[in-house]
Design an enzyme around this catalytic site. Structure first.
Site, PDB file in Angstrom:
ATOM      1  CD  GLU A 116      -1.859   1.763   2.784  1.00  0.00           C
ATOM      2  OE1 GLU A 116      -1.822   0.809   3.801  1.00  0.00           O
ATOM      3  OE2 GLU A 116      -1.785   2.928   3.022  1.00  0.00           O
ATOM      4  CG  ASP A 147       0.165   6.819  -1.086  1.00  0.00           C
ATOM      5  OD1 ASP A 147      -1.221   7.331  -1.032  1.00  0.00           O
ATOM      6  OD2 ASP A 147       0.973   7.426  -0.878  1.00  0.00           O
ATOM      7  CG  ASP A 181      -5.260   1.196   3.579  1.00  0.00           C
ATOM      8  OD1 ASP A 181      -5.350   2.507   2.930  1.00  0.00           O
ATOM      9  OD2 ASP A 181      -5.596   0.973   4.706  1.00  0.00           O
ATOM     10  CD  GLU A 196      -3.565   4.258  -1.513  1.00  0.00           C
ATOM     11  OE1 GLU A 196      -3.801   5.592  -1.655  1.00  0.00           O
ATOM     12  OE2 GLU A 196      -3.251   3.877  -0.482  1.00  0.00           O
TER      13      GLU A 196
END
Lengths: 227, 227
Positions: free
Chosen positions: A47, A51, A120, A123
């Site tokens: 994650e 991101d 999350d 990502e």
């Protein structure tokens, strides 16, 4: 994982080389904690990476697609795209919520439909995809899943209320907009802020929230309703 | 620009195809405002893009280099690298400050050595480099300029005081650390927060700041001194 792999292949023409990393992207920490003997790794590091992948790919797209937008407008649009509400929506759109491995407690408390968890997950998937297939494949995935929606302007509409109020008021010339903190209610740890909004010194709305920022947004939204 | 181009070639083996985009990266808005007839564009949109490029490249590097770090530690390390103080330092290291085009007012008020301006410049350069030469060249540039410093651990040392206090206290087993808001002093717009920090219910430090976060950092720093 078989079902997920078939789905990815069918819907997105994506085939992971490393099944373990795909599997890791769909493994929530609550599942790892409940199955310590399996020595699994959760999706949090992926994650972290995903991101940043998403932020870059979206920025690159926006920079090129909206060449007439100044930096401020690009930044606002980017925030409205990469925020939790949007990303959790895309996770569900892709059907990712059906495939995440959760601990029992997390499952019972509704983790499978919790926006922060879904965000999350989305990502983490992007992180895994980029590691396994490279940035260009992630770019194509974003293109398939997100870009049409961005072009359709749904994130423009979701732009924050303060910006919309400003655009609304200033379309026929300069207007001075002011937000005034009127009151702070309650003890420090659960304070409520109350804010009035003025256009050219005339009060046009008010709102409250748990932060000044939230209260300003509420006041701007109220003013938009009043216009 | 000639001098800058020579420098980039000599020091980093970088040769821009599109000189205009390199020039734009080094053009501050104050310069554009003072030379409206020239129809220049400032570096703010490039900064928008470069910010995301940097975030991605650093995240990718950290993910792979520190494979044993959990997500929280990676995130903290990333923040300590991509923050204004660090990036302005790198801008000066690269000698970029000597080449930025500033308006007169900005020059007089010390803009050339202002961290926020230098940080934006560094990011704008990365945005321009990525557009002109691709992500791999930017990656190589980051590798040359930043990675040795990261590996040397200077950003680890800059890690925040709360993390350092936690690591210090917990090296011989679990310790419960608690931050308590003791007082808020002053009016809303210039409030000062006072916070005590406890280890296993024993007060070990205190601090104050303009936000709770700042006050906690100050308290942790004070506790580290007291240990």
């Amino acid at each position: 994982m078989k079902e997920l792999q078939d789905k990815l292949l069918k819907e997105f023409e994506i085939q992971f080389q490393d099944e373990a990393i795909l599997s890791q992207a769909f493994t929530h920490s609550s599942y790892v904690n409940e199955h310590r003997t399996l020595g699994l790794e959760d999706n949090e590091r992926l994650e972290f990476l995903g991101d940043a992948v998403l932020e870059y790919l979206i920025s690159d797209f926006l920079y090129k697609e909206y060449s007439e937008y100044p930096e401020g407008k690009l930044s606002k649009l980017r925030s409205s795209i990469v925020r939790e509400e949007s990303l959790s929506y895309f996770a569900v759109e892709c059907g990712f919520d059906e495939h995440i491995l959760l601990g029992k407690g997390e499952e019972i408390s509704g983790g499978r439909s919790r926006p922060s968890l879904l965000c999350d997950l989305f990502e983490a998937f992007l992180g895994a995809l980029t590691l396994d297939q490279g940035l260009d494949v992630s770019k194509k995935f974003i293109q398939n899943v997100m870009v049409e929606k961005i072009k359709a302007g749904i994130f423009h509409q979701e732009m924050d209320f303060k910006t919309r109020l400003q655009e609304e008021l200033q379309q026929n010339g300069e207007v001075s907009i002011r937000y005034d903190l009127v009151e702070e209610i309650g003890p420090a740890h659960e304070k409520i802020f109350v804010i009035d909004v003025y256009a050219d010194e005339k009060k046009i709305g008010f709102g409250s929230g748990k932060s000044k920022k939230q209260a300003e947004q509420a006041a701007a939204s109220n003013a938009l309703e009043n216009l």
